[in-house]
Design a protein around this motif. Structure first.
Motif, mmCIF file in Angstrom:
data_model
loop_
_atom_site.group_PDB
_atom_site.id
_atom_site.type_symbol
_atom_site.label_atom_id
_atom_site.label_comp_id
_atom_site.label_asym_id
_atom_site.label_seq_id
_atom_site.Cartn_x
_atom_site.Cartn_y
_atom_site.Cartn_z
ATOM 1 N N VAL A 1 35.114 4.547 5.960
ATOM 2 C CA VAL A 1 33.755 4.684 6.495
ATOM 3 C C VAL A 1 32.963 5.541 5.526
ATOM 4 O O VAL A 1 33.450 6.560 5.048
ATOM 5 N N GLU A 2 31.703 5.153 5.241
ATOM 6 C CA GLU A 2 30.960 5.804 4.171
ATOM 7 C C GLU A 2 30.395 7.157 4.544
ATOM 8 O O GLU A 2 30.138 7.989 3.685
ATOM 9 N N TYR A 3 30.173 7.419 5.812
ATOM 10 C CA TYR A 3 29.420 8.610 6.203
ATOM 11 C C TYR A 3 30.170 9.416 7.251
ATOM 12 O O TYR A 3 31.092 8.938 7.897
ATOM 13 N N MET A 4 29.731 10.655 7.428
ATOM 14 C CA MET A 4 30.325 11.531 8.436
ATOM 15 C C MET A 4 29.708 11.274 9.802
ATOM 16 O O MET A 4 28.512 11.008 9.914
ATOM 17 N N ILE A 5 30.528 11.405 10.809
ATOM 18 C CA ILE A 5 30.099 11.223 12.196
ATOM 19 C C ILE A 5 30.534 12.446 12.991
ATOM 20 O O ILE A 5 31.655 12.919 12.817
ATOM 21 N N PRO A 6 29.672 12.970 13.878
ATOM 22 C CA PRO A 6 30.102 14.086 14.729
ATOM 23 C C PRO A 6 30.981 13.597 15.878
ATOM 24 O O PRO A 6 30.649 12.613 16.555
ATOM 25 N N TYR A 7 32.092 14.263 16.077
ATOM 26 C CA TYR A 7 33.002 13.970 17.179
ATOM 27 C C TYR A 7 33.088 15.174 18.098
ATOM 28 O O TYR A 7 32.958 16.311 17.660
ATOM 29 N N TRP A 8 33.360 14.885 19.380
ATOM 30 C CA TRP A 8 33.464 15.931 20.397
ATOM 31 C C TRP A 8 34.801 15.842 21.102
ATOM 32 O O TRP A 8 35.318 14.752 21.352
ATOM 33 N N GLY A 9 35.334 16.997 21.462
ATOM 34 C CA GLY A 9 36.476 17.032 22.353
ATOM 35 C C GLY A 9 36.018 16.906 23.790
ATOM 36 O O GLY A 9 34.812 16.877 24.090
ATOM 37 N N ARG A 10 36.981 16.865 24.715
ATOM 38 C CA ARG A 10 36.652 16.686 26.129
ATOM 39 C C ARG A 10 36.355 18.006 26.824
ATOM 40 O O ARG A 10 35.893 18.003 27.971
ATOM 41 N N GLY A 11 36.630 19.108 26.157
ATOM 42 C CA GLY A 11 36.300 20.411 26.712
ATOM 43 C C GLY A 11 37.478 21.102 27.372
ATOM 44 O O GLY A 11 38.406 20.460 27.862
ATOM 45 N N THR A 12 37.409 22.425 27.380
ATOM 46 C CA THR A 12 38.411 23.232 28.066
ATOM 47 C C THR A 12 37.692 24.347 28.824
ATOM 48 O O THR A 12 36.760 24.964 28.301
ATOM 49 N N GLN A 13 38.117 24.572 30.057
ATOM 50 C CA GLN A 13 37.433 25.535 30.917
ATOM 51 C C GLN A 13 37.874 26.953 30.588
ATOM 52 O O GLN A 13 39.078 27.233 30.521
ATOM 53 N N VAL A 14 36.904 27.832 30.432
ATOM 54 C CA VAL A 14 37.153 29.267 30.303
ATOM 55 C C VAL A 14 36.447 29.957 31.456
ATOM 56 O O VAL A 14 35.238 29.795 31.635
ATOM 57 N N THR A 15 37.204 30.701 32.237
ATOM 58 C CA THR A 15 36.645 31.426 33.374
ATOM 59 C C THR A 15 36.996 32.900 33.231
ATOM 60 O O THR A 15 38.173 33.249 33.096
ATOM 61 N N VAL A 16 35.960 33.744 33.264
ATOM 62 C CA VAL A 16 36.147 35.186 33.130
ATOM 63 C C VAL A 16 35.740 35.834 34.449
ATOM 64 O O VAL A 16 34.586 35.744 34.872
ATOM 65 N N SER A 17 36.689 36.474 35.078
ATOM 66 C CA SER A 17 36.419 37.121 36.368
ATOM 67 C C SER A 17 36.011 38.577 36.152
ATOM 68 O O SER A 17 36.465 39.236 35.217
ATOM 69 N N SER A 18 35.169 39.051 37.050
ATOM 70 C CA SER A 18 34.669 40.440 36.920
ATOM 71 C C SER A 18 35.559 41.425 37.664
ATOM 72 O O SER A 18 36.439 41.054 38.391
ATOM 73 N N PRO B 1 32.025 38.002 32.079
ATOM 74 C CA PRO B 1 31.825 36.909 33.049
ATOM 75 C C PRO B 1 30.808 35.876 32.559
ATOM 76 O O PRO B 1 30.954 34.680 32.854
ATOM 77 N N GLU B 2 29.817 36.295 31.802
ATOM 78 C CA GLU B 2 28.816 35.349 31.305
ATOM 79 C C GLU B 2 29.351 34.427 30.214
ATOM 80 O O GLU B 2 28.650 33.506 29.782
ATOM 81 N N ASP B 3 30.576 34.649 29.760
ATOM 82 C CA ASP B 3 31.215 33.722 28.828
ATOM 83 C C ASP B 3 31.846 32.531 29.555
ATOM 84 O O ASP B 3 32.332 31.601 28.911
ATOM 85 N N THR B 4 31.850 32.569 30.869
ATOM 86 C CA THR B 4 32.414 31.482 31.653
ATOM 87 C C THR B 4 31.670 30.182 31.383
ATOM 88 O O THR B 4 30.448 30.116 31.502
ATOM 89 N N ALA B 5 32.413 29.156 30.989
ATOM 90 C CA ALA B 5 31.810 27.871 30.642
ATOM 91 C C ALA B 5 32.921 26.889 30.271
ATOM 92 O O ALA B 5 34.085 27.283 30.129
ATOM 93 N N VAL B 6 32.525 25.637 30.110
ATOM 94 C CA VAL B 6 33.406 24.669 29.471
ATOM 95 C C VAL B 6 33.129 24.744 27.975
ATOM 96 O O VAL B 6 31.975 24.648 27.549
ATOM 97 N N TYR B 7 34.177 24.928 27.189
ATOM 98 C CA TYR B 7 34.055 25.061 25.748
ATOM 99 C C TYR B 7 34.447 23.737 25.089
ATOM 100 O O TYR B 7 35.525 23.194 25.350
ATOM 101 N N TYR B 8 33.561 23.253 24.229
ATOM 102 C CA TYR B 8 33.753 21.979 23.554
ATOM 103 C C TYR B 8 33.909 22.190 22.050
ATOM 104 O O TYR B 8 33.173 22.970 21.441
ATOM 105 N N CYS B 9 34.822 21.446 21.486
ATOM 106 C CA CYS B 9 35.018 21.426 20.043
ATOM 107 C C CYS B 9 34.175 20.294 19.448
ATOM 108 O O CYS B 9 34.045 19.224 20.048
ATOM 109 N N ASN B 10 33.627 20.546 18.271
ATOM 110 C CA ASN B 10 32.831 19.553 17.560
ATOM 111 C C ASN B 10 33.236 19.561 16.099
ATOM 112 O O ASN B 10 33.501 20.624 15.536
ATOM 113 N N ALA B 11 33.296 18.383 15.488
ATOM 114 C CA ALA B 11 33.621 18.315 14.059
ATOM 115 C C ALA B 11 32.922 17.122 13.424
ATOM 116 O O ALA B 11 32.840 16.041 14.035
ATOM 117 N N ASP B 12 32.426 17.315 12.225
ATOM 118 C CA ASP B 12 31.863 16.225 11.430
ATOM 119 C C ASP B 12 32.994 15.621 10.612
ATOM 120 O O ASP B 12 33.599 16.305 9.792
#
Length: 121
Positions: free
Chosen positions: A104-121, A87-98
């Motif tokens: 473009v000369e350099y790397m930039i961090p990008y984020w996804g919009r997130g996906t909900q994970v809900t763990v019931s007890s 249950p403590e894993d319940t959260a919105v999970y976000y992807c990140n990538a450089d």
């Protein structure tokens, strides 16, 4: 432009499994590290797992032995296999990538919009 799109979240009972996917698309020249973060209600966003472009991997202590991160460079995709969910894993999970975009000369961090994970007890 570059987009990260997560999928695979949902509702699962404690002890169950889910597999998250995150696909990067757009004018990508190269992808460096890719990772998963999560944010539970009322808490700060925290690192769950990260994998570099040479497959060095780190996990948060709370998920070691239960979660596995992997990537498919041909598909510009990172995965998170989550087993023995709690249950403590319940959260919105976000992807990140450089990502280095074309012309473009350099790397930039990008984020996804997130996906909900809900763990019931």
């Amino acid at each position: 432009q570059v987009q990260l799109v997560e999928s695979g979240g949902g509702l699962v009972q404690a002890g169950g499994s889910l597999r998250l996917s995150c696909a990067a698309s757009g004018s990508i020249f190269r992808i460096g590290a890719m990772g998963w973060y999560r944010q539970a209600p009322g808490k700060q966003r925290e690192l769950v797992a990260i994998i570099t472009d040479v497959d060095n991997i780190n996990y948060a202590d709370s998920v070691k032995g239960r979660f596995t991160i992997s990537r498919d460079n041909a598909k510009n995709t990172v995965y998170l296999q989550m087993n023995s969910l709690k249950p403590e894993d319940t959260a919105v999970y976000y992807c990140n990538a450089d990502i280095k975009r074309i012309a473009v000369e350099y790397m930039i961090p990008y984020w996804g919009r997130g996906t909900q994970v809900t763990v019931s007890s």
